[in-house]
Design an enzyme around this catalytic site. Structure first.
Site, mmCIF file in Angstrom:
data_model
loop_
_atom_site.group_PDB
_atom_site.id
_atom_site.type_symbol
_atom_site.label_atom_id
_atom_site.label_comp_id
_atom_site.label_asym_id
_atom_site.label_seq_id
_atom_site.Cartn_x
_atom_site.Cartn_y
_atom_site.Cartn_z
ATOM 1 N N LYS A 248 14.390 -7.275 -12.854
ATOM 2 C CA LYS A 248 15.177 -7.967 -11.824
ATOM 3 C C LYS A 248 14.777 -9.420 -11.717
ATOM 4 O O LYS A 248 15.625 -10.323 -11.740
ATOM 5 C CB LYS A 248 14.991 -7.267 -10.476
ATOM 6 C CG LYS A 248 15.899 -7.798 -9.369
ATOM 7 C CD LYS A 248 15.275 -8.895 -8.538
ATOM 8 C CE LYS A 248 14.178 -8.386 -7.648
ATOM 9 N NZ LYS A 248 13.699 -9.449 -6.711
ATOM 10 N N ASP B 86 18.891 -5.700 -7.503
ATOM 11 C CA ASP B 86 17.881 -5.381 -6.498
ATOM 12 C C ASP B 86 18.440 -4.285 -5.598
ATOM 13 O O ASP B 86 19.473 -3.678 -5.908
ATOM 14 C CB ASP B 86 17.495 -6.633 -5.714
ATOM 15 C CG ASP B 86 18.619 -7.147 -4.834
ATOM 16 O OD1 ASP B 86 19.761 -6.622 -4.930
ATOM 17 O OD2 ASP B 86 18.387 -8.072 -4.033
#
Length: 211
Positions: free
Chosen positions: A121, A139
């Site tokens: 991420k 996320d």
């Protein structure tokens, strides 16, 4: 509604409602963005932005951070979630940036993920914003919104990432990440989604299932 039509509707909505969506983190260069994104894990951007001015004043480049003492870094980020681990990761990552990358932030996803404390991420956020890589960072907000809207049924962030990248044009992926994260942060909240305020409720699988 077929999946392709659902993506078309979501893209059309955000393109009009929030065409210039961007990160709420405050940064001036790739190094500052990397540090800010690392600090933002399980923490709000607002809190990170409160901490980073003093941090960057003390450690303006990876070179100063690589030589930092744990206690000094910890003192500066102690109000951030998981300050122990993040202090170690920041110092170690800075050391690798200096020794392997000449103090520069790499553009390659795998190189970014080789840094302590940098997962997919974080790597995708940095690569997307700084280097315009056609990737989407997933996320908790992006994961949740993607499922509720019916854009993905992926069981892992990686599966959701691949679903989104399969259907969102490369040139829109950078901004699409911000569309989804901001929508999850302010409208499609985890506990109390503001469905009545949402311009996507007629498209949303979650809303349709509740009404």
């Amino acid at each position: 509604m077929k999946l392709a039509a659902r993506f078309d509707a979501v893209i059309a909505y955000f393109s009009q409602a929030n065409p210039d969506a961007s990160s709420e983190l405050v940064y001036e260069n790739p190094y500052q963005l990397l540090v800010s994104v690392m600090l933002s894990a399980q923490c709000t951007d607002k809190r990170v932005n409160m901490v980073t001015p003093r941090f960057f004043e003390r450690f303006p480049t990876p070179y100063e951070l690589a030589e930092a003492k744990f206690e000094e870094v910890f003192a500066l980020i102690s109000s951030i979630s998981y300050p122990n681990a993040k202090s170690r990761h920041l110092i170690e990552a800075a050391g690798i940036l200096v020794s392997r990358f000449g103090g520069e932030i790499p553009s390659d996803i795998d190189d970014l993920m080789s840094l302590p404390g940098v997962g997919r991420k974080t790597a995708n956020v940095v690569a997307s914003i700084i280097y315009d890589k056609p990737v989407i960072a997933v996320d908790t907000h992006v994961f949740r919104v993607s499922h509720r809207l019916g854009l993905s049924e992926g069981k892992t962030p990686r599966e959701v990432e691949l679903d989104l990248e399969r259907h969102i044009p490369a040139e829109l992926r950078a901004v699409a990440h911000h569309w989804l994260i901001l929508h999850g942060r302010y409208v499609c909240k985890a506990l109390k989604p503001a469905c009545n305020e949402c311009g996507l409720k007629e498209t949303c699988k979650f809303y349709q299932s509740q009404n």
